[in-house]
Design a protein around this motif. Structure first.
Motif, mmCIF file in Angstrom:
data_model
loop_
_atom_site.group_PDB
_atom_site.id
_atom_site.type_symbol
_atom_site.label_atom_id
_atom_site.label_comp_id
_atom_site.label_asym_id
_atom_site.label_seq_id
_atom_site.Cartn_x
_atom_site.Cartn_y
_atom_site.Cartn_z
ATOM 1 N N LEU A 46 0.827 -1.210 0.000
ATOM 2 C CA LEU A 46 0.000 0.000 0.000
ATOM 3 C C LEU A 46 0.857 1.253 0.000
ATOM 4 N N ALA A 47 1.930 1.229 0.779
ATOM 5 C CA ALA A 47 2.812 2.401 0.829
ATOM 6 C C ALA A 47 3.457 2.667 -0.528
ATOM 7 N N SER A 48 3.790 1.602 -1.251
ATOM 8 C CA SER A 48 4.460 1.768 -2.547
ATOM 9 C C SER A 48 3.550 2.419 -3.584
ATOM 10 N N LEU A 49 2.230 2.325 -3.398
ATOM 11 C CA LEU A 49 1.305 2.914 -4.353
ATOM 12 C C LEU A 49 1.389 4.430 -4.374
ATOM 13 N N PHE A 50 1.895 5.022 -3.308
ATOM 14 C CA PHE A 50 1.977 6.478 -3.218
ATOM 15 C C PHE A 50 3.320 7.023 -3.699
ATOM 16 N N LEU A 51 4.188 6.129 -4.230
ATOM 17 C CA LEU A 51 5.511 6.543 -4.675
ATOM 18 C C LEU A 51 5.573 6.610 -6.201
ATOM 19 N N ASP A 52 6.210 7.635 -6.712
ATOM 20 C CA ASP A 52 6.443 7.737 -8.152
ATOM 21 C C ASP A 52 7.540 6.762 -8.557
ATOM 22 N N ARG A 53 7.423 6.203 -9.769
ATOM 23 C CA ARG A 53 8.442 5.293 -10.277
ATOM 24 C C ARG A 53 9.636 6.099 -10.776
ATOM 25 N N ALA A 54 10.411 6.589 -9.846
ATOM 26 C CA ALA A 54 11.592 7.392 -10.179
ATOM 27 C C ALA A 54 12.791 6.839 -9.424
ATOM 28 N N PRO A 55 13.998 6.930 -10.021
ATOM 29 C CA PRO A 55 15.197 6.411 -9.351
ATOM 30 C C PRO A 55 15.402 6.982 -7.954
ATOM 31 N N GLY A 56 14.993 8.227 -7.754
ATOM 32 C CA GLY A 56 15.175 8.848 -6.451
ATOM 33 C C GLY A 56 14.354 8.192 -5.351
ATOM 34 N N ASN A 57 13.283 7.491 -5.732
ATOM 35 C CA ASN A 57 12.430 6.818 -4.744
ATOM 36 C C ASN A 57 12.830 5.369 -4.502
ATOM 37 N N ALA A 58 13.926 4.940 -5.142
ATOM 38 C CA ALA A 58 14.353 3.546 -4.985
ATOM 39 C C ALA A 58 14.560 3.142 -3.519
ATOM 40 N N PRO A 59 15.183 3.986 -2.671
ATOM 41 C CA PRO A 59 15.322 3.596 -1.261
ATOM 42 C C PRO A 59 13.976 3.396 -0.564
ATOM 43 N N LEU A 60 12.983 4.218 -0.920
ATOM 44 C CA LEU A 60 11.664 4.072 -0.302
ATOM 45 C C LEU A 60 10.965 2.799 -0.787
ATOM 46 N N PHE A 61 11.153 2.460 -2.075
ATOM 47 C CA PHE A 61 10.601 1.202 -2.580
ATOM 48 C C PHE A 61 11.250 0.019 -1.864
#
Length: 234
Positions: A46-61
């Motif tokens: 569910l948390a991953s649904l709020f993240l943009d598919r961008a390299p900068g968000n890789a740690p959050l993914f």
């Protein structure tokens, strides 16, 4: 002489003894394990649904993927426990496996995620900052070996109480010691990647228990080898 149409004495069968009953029991077991697996990874999903598919968000993914390790370990434990359980108790087997193995699973899963994150960030920067293009092939090869190691490591910690460093060494050792198991795991990883690439992550998620069942079946020789050589067959 009996004139009734029901089974004679001594011929009564419990549920699950016939072919249809056994098949139904297997489907039920996998279905419950699949549902519980999805429940266990739901917070991160569910948390991953709020993240943009961008390299900068890789740690959050990567952070969102942390619950996957213990959930996979619990599912593997439950699927193997089916042959030993006295009844249709997949939920009990799953949560028992989760309770026993969550810490050990995290000890191999989290370092694997960190290394995988480093590899992905390296791939994202190939061609920039003077990083040569051929280095991408090296990173991909290292990533594949890491995934194969993770499959072995999670499988081992799901059924044996080794120290983390010993489980890590065994996982690496069996990459070469059991080449057919490694090749089978590679084939299953390719299958998983193909399903995700051609459809969606959601579809693979719905098939995750079946895929893990294939992983467990493929790892049978490895588990038998570990039990015989490193636990004295106990």
């Amino acid at each position: 002489m009996s004139t009734g149409g029901g089974p004679r004495e001594g011929e009564r069968r419990e549920f699950g003894e016939g072919v249809l009953g056994r098949a139904t029991a297997v489907v039920y077991w996998y279905l419950i394990v699949e549902v519980l697996l999805m429940v266990a990874v739901l917070p991160g999903a569910l948390a991953s649904l709020f993240l943009d598919r961008a390299p900068g968000n890789a740690p959050l993914f990567a952070l969102c993927l942390v619950p996957v390790g213990p959930a996979v370990s619990a599912a593997l434990f439950a699927l193997r426990d089916r042959s030993k359980a006295e009844g249709l108790t997949p939920a009990s087997s799953f949560w028992r496996g989760y309770r026993l193995n969550w810490a050990d699973a995290l000890k191999v899963w989290v370092p694997g995620l960190v290394l995988g994150l480093v590899i992905l960030l390296g791939l994202a920067n190939v061609g920039a900052g003077g990083v040569p293009g051929w280095f991408a092939g090296v990173l991909v090869a290292v990533g594949v070996v890491l995934l194969l190691w993770l499959v072995n490591a999670l499988t081992i910690v799901s059924f044996f109480g080794f120290r983390t460093r010993d489980a890590a060494r065994l996982a690496a050792h069996f990459l070469g010691a059991r080449p057919l198991v490694t090749l089978g795991a590679l084939s299953l990883l390719v299958l998983a990647a193909g399903i995700v690439a051609l459809t969606t992550e959601a579809l693979f998620g719905l098939l995750a228990a079946v895929w893990l069942g294939l992983v467990l079946r493929n790892a049978g020789p490895l588990l038998a080898d570990v039990e015989e050589r490193f636990t004295g067959g106990s």
